[in-house]
Scaffold this motif. Sequence first.
Motif, PDB file in Angstrom:
ATOM      1  N   LEU A 164      64.596   5.970 -35.525  1.00  0.00           N
ATOM      2  CA  LEU A 164      64.850   4.956 -34.876  1.00  0.00           C
ATOM      3  C   LEU A 164      65.529   5.210 -33.615  1.00  0.00           C
ATOM      4  CD1 LEU A 164      65.873   3.107 -38.119  1.00  0.00           C
ATOM      5  CD2 LEU A 164      64.202   2.190 -36.338  1.00  0.00           C
ATOM      6  N   ASP A 165      66.379   6.079 -33.532  1.00  0.00           N
ATOM      7  CA  ASP A 165      67.252   6.391 -32.390  1.00  0.00           C
ATOM      8  C   ASP A 165      66.501   6.685 -30.958  1.00  0.00           C
ATOM      9  OD1 ASP A 165      69.684   6.396 -34.023  1.00  0.00           O
ATOM     10  OD2 ASP A 165      68.883   8.675 -34.546  1.00  0.00           O
ATOM     11  N   PHE A 166      65.207   7.482 -31.500  1.00  0.00           N
ATOM     12  CA  PHE A 166      64.420   7.750 -30.326  1.00  0.00           C
ATOM     13  C   PHE A 166      63.226   6.869 -29.729  1.00  0.00           C
ATOM     14  CE2 PHE A 166      65.072  11.732 -33.003  1.00  0.00           C
ATOM     15  CZ  PHE A 166      66.060  12.246 -32.353  1.00  0.00           C
ATOM     16  N   ILE A 167      62.954   5.895 -30.548  1.00  0.00           N
ATOM     17  CA  ILE A 167      62.023   4.554 -30.249  1.00  0.00           C
ATOM     18  C   ILE A 167      62.873   3.383 -29.699  1.00  0.00           C
ATOM     19  CG2 ILE A 167      60.155   5.679 -31.806  1.00  0.00           C
ATOM     20  CD1 ILE A 167      61.015   3.638 -33.530  1.00  0.00           C
ATOM     21  N   SER A 168      64.035   3.186 -29.804  1.00  0.00           N
ATOM     22  CA  SER A 168      64.892   2.122 -29.638  1.00  0.00           C
ATOM     23  C   SER A 168      65.362   2.164 -28.328  1.00  0.00           C
ATOM     24  CB  SER A 168      65.547   1.671 -30.734  1.00  0.00           C
ATOM     25  OG  SER A 168      65.179   1.632 -31.815  1.00  0.00           O
ATOM     26  N   LYS A 169      65.274   1.045 -27.417  1.00  0.00           N
ATOM     27  CA  LYS A 169      65.949   1.022 -26.250  1.00  0.00           C
ATOM     28  C   LYS A 169      67.031   0.342 -26.250  1.00  0.00           C
ATOM     29  CE  LYS A 169      61.964  -0.673 -24.193  1.00  0.00           C
ATOM     30  NZ  LYS A 169      61.110  -1.090 -23.352  1.00  0.00           N
ATOM     31  N   ASP A 170      67.323  -0.421 -27.209  1.00  0.00           N
ATOM     32  CA  ASP A 170      68.583  -1.331 -27.397  1.00  0.00           C
ATOM     33  C   ASP A 170      68.744  -1.542 -28.639  1.00  0.00           C
ATOM     34  OD1 ASP A 170      66.594  -3.385 -27.840  1.00  0.00           O
ATOM     35  OD2 ASP A 170      67.127  -3.931 -25.531  1.00  0.00           O
ATOM     36  N   GLN A 171      69.762  -2.389 -28.990  1.00  0.00           N
ATOM     37  CA  GLN A 171      69.903  -2.834 -30.567  1.00  0.00           C
ATOM     38  C   GLN A 171      68.818  -3.632 -30.955  1.00  0.00           C
ATOM     39  OE1 GLN A 171      73.844  -4.924 -30.831  1.00  0.00           O
ATOM     40  NE2 GLN A 171      75.275  -3.117 -30.064  1.00  0.00           N
ATOM     41  N   ASP A 172      68.236  -4.570 -30.088  1.00  0.00           N
ATOM     42  CA  ASP A 172      67.153  -5.550 -30.509  1.00  0.00           C
ATOM     43  C   ASP A 172      66.170  -4.780 -31.062  1.00  0.00           C
ATOM     44  OD1 ASP A 172      68.669  -7.571 -30.211  1.00  0.00           O
ATOM     45  OD2 ASP A 172      67.979  -8.245 -28.226  1.00  0.00           O
ATOM     46  N   ASP A 173      65.778  -3.543 -30.388  1.00  0.00           N
ATOM     47  CA  ASP A 173      64.502  -2.748 -30.601  1.00  0.00           C
ATOM     48  C   ASP A 173      64.889  -2.178 -31.915  1.00  0.00           C
ATOM     49  OD1 ASP A 173      62.916  -3.045 -28.790  1.00  0.00           O
ATOM     50  OD2 ASP A 173      63.175  -1.120 -27.670  1.00  0.00           O
ATOM     51  N   TYR A 174      66.185  -1.543 -32.102  1.00  0.00           N
ATOM     52  CA  TYR A 174      66.414  -0.906 -33.254  1.00  0.00           C
ATOM     53  C   TYR A 174      66.082  -1.949 -34.595  1.00  0.00           C
ATOM     54  CZ  TYR A 174      69.140   2.462 -36.361  1.00  0.00           C
ATOM     55  OH  TYR A 174      69.639   3.540 -37.359  1.00  0.00           O
ATOM     56  N   ILE A 175      66.704  -3.012 -34.512  1.00  0.00           N
ATOM     57  CA  ILE A 175      66.600  -4.012 -35.609  1.00  0.00           C
ATOM     58  C   ILE A 175      65.089  -4.264 -35.758  1.00  0.00           C
ATOM     59  CG2 ILE A 175      67.299  -6.267 -36.641  1.00  0.00           C
ATOM     60  CD1 ILE A 175      69.693  -6.187 -34.672  1.00  0.00           C
ATOM     61  N   ARG A 176      64.343  -4.702 -34.784  1.00  0.00           N
ATOM     62  CA  ARG A 176      62.949  -5.013 -35.144  1.00  0.00           C
ATOM     63  C   ARG A 176      61.957  -3.604 -35.636  1.00  0.00           C
ATOM     64  NH1 ARG A 176      58.643  -4.673 -30.680  1.00  0.00           N
ATOM     65  NH2 ARG A 176      60.244  -3.780 -29.335  1.00  0.00           N
ATOM     66  N   TYR A 177      62.368  -2.592 -34.981  1.00  0.00           N
ATOM     67  CA  TYR A 177      61.580  -1.562 -35.745  1.00  0.00           C
ATOM     68  C   TYR A 177      62.111  -1.342 -37.174  1.00  0.00           C
ATOM     69  CZ  TYR A 177      60.041  -0.573 -31.116  1.00  0.00           C
ATOM     70  OH  TYR A 177      59.359  -0.731 -29.805  1.00  0.00           O
ATOM     71  N   LEU A 178      63.178  -1.251 -37.470  1.00  0.00           N
ATOM     72  CA  LEU A 178      63.475  -1.198 -38.820  1.00  0.00           C
ATOM     73  C   LEU A 178      63.023  -2.188 -39.715  1.00  0.00           C
ATOM     74  CD1 LEU A 178      65.373   0.178 -41.053  1.00  0.00           C
ATOM     75  CD2 LEU A 178      67.466  -1.365 -40.603  1.00  0.00           C
ATOM     76  N   ARG A 179      63.009  -3.359 -39.244  1.00  0.00           N
ATOM     77  CA  ARG A 179      62.370  -4.430 -39.867  1.00  0.00           C
ATOM     78  C   ARG A 179      60.687  -4.318 -40.121  1.00  0.00           C
ATOM     79  NH1 ARG A 179      63.916  -9.817 -37.265  1.00  0.00           N
ATOM     80  NH2 ARG A 179      65.999  -9.124 -38.001  1.00  0.00           N
ATOM     81  N   LYS A 180      60.214  -3.560 -39.053  1.00  0.00           N
ATOM     82  CA  LYS A 180      58.719  -3.273 -39.340  1.00  0.00           C
ATOM     83  C   LYS A 180      58.749  -2.201 -40.352  1.00  0.00           C
ATOM     84  CE  LYS A 180      56.654  -4.574 -34.932  1.00  0.00           C
ATOM     85  NZ  LYS A 180      55.335  -3.966 -33.910  1.00  0.00           N
ATOM     86  N   PHE A 181      59.513  -1.237 -40.347  1.00  0.00           N
ATOM     87  CA  PHE A 181      59.308   0.002 -41.343  1.00  0.00           C
ATOM     88  C   PHE A 181      59.807  -0.642 -42.905  1.00  0.00           C
ATOM     89  CE2 PHE A 181      61.035   3.196 -38.151  1.00  0.00           C
ATOM     90  CZ  PHE A 181      59.786   2.907 -37.447  1.00  0.00           C
ATOM     91  N   SER A 182      60.557  -1.395 -42.767  1.00  0.00           N
ATOM     92  CA  SER A 182      60.898  -2.240 -44.192  1.00  0.00           C
ATOM     93  C   SER A 182      59.670  -2.790 -44.983  1.00  0.00           C
ATOM     94  CB  SER A 182      62.385  -3.167 -43.890  1.00  0.00           C
ATOM     95  OG  SER A 182      62.571  -3.840 -45.156  1.00  0.00           O
ATOM     96  N   ARG A 183      58.901  -3.333 -44.133  1.00  0.00           N
ATOM     97  CA  ARG A 183      57.839  -4.005 -44.540  1.00  0.00           C
ATOM     98  C   ARG A 183      56.792  -3.009 -45.218  1.00  0.00           C
ATOM     99  NH1 ARG A 183      56.966  -6.938 -39.104  1.00  0.00           N
ATOM    100  NH2 ARG A 183      58.538  -8.490 -39.020  1.00  0.00           N
TER     101      ARG A 183
END
Length: 259
Positions: A164-183
Amino acid sequence: MDSSPHKLYHVHDFDSRQCLEHYFSDKPDMAFRDDSLKFVIENLTQVFSEGHIKGDILIDLSSASFVHHLYSACEFFKNIIVLKANNRCIMELKRWVDERTGAFYWGHTSTLLQEKEENSDQFQDPEAKLRSAIQHVVKYDLEKENITDPLVLPPADFITTGLLDFISKDQDDYIRYLRKFSRLLKPGGHLIIIGILGTTYFTVGKDKFHVFTCDEDFVRKVLVGEGFIIDYCKVKERTSVSDLTDYKAIIFIAAHKEK
């Protein structure tokens, strides 16, 4: 357009082998042994020893092509699916899985595991066990709703991610990608995040790559906000001396998804 002066791990060319040499090797001058190797193995061993995490399917979303974080997991999951961002990472991992000439040497990490385990006989050959447990290595695309489209993965009992740290440009990215992984998780499924805190870049060869800057409070709040219950968290302050990266600490956090 991204204003970061650094490259993005999942977008630009990434030399997976060079990354392994910098941050995970057995070389005497490799500065990150306690953080990237020992800390991770110790905490995974602790979490799995509690006996709460088990099931059929584990999905791994980690950067580069490192494998040592999966040693303990393969005792409880015989079907591991690894997702990678680019072909070089996939090729590097498959070289090790297939035991081909020139594969990266991971013997030093299996030794660390045996030193940690009370019953070292149980883990006489963790590399062989892990090779047999890795059933698929799949390329993902973060911009797709289903990141492995057209392949639909079965719901996972457990996800590991150090991404998550490496693919996220900002907080919104972090949350969006975590949400995708969570699915990708079953209700009640478990998640482990391995991350670095207070950093802006890491270096591979001559290239600097972007890292999203965050702290422990942010990671905790995001997990709770996405419906996870935190079961375990450890933070280790950095001890390594190197200008390859500027992180301040490393975090290991285990959580489960509310049903």
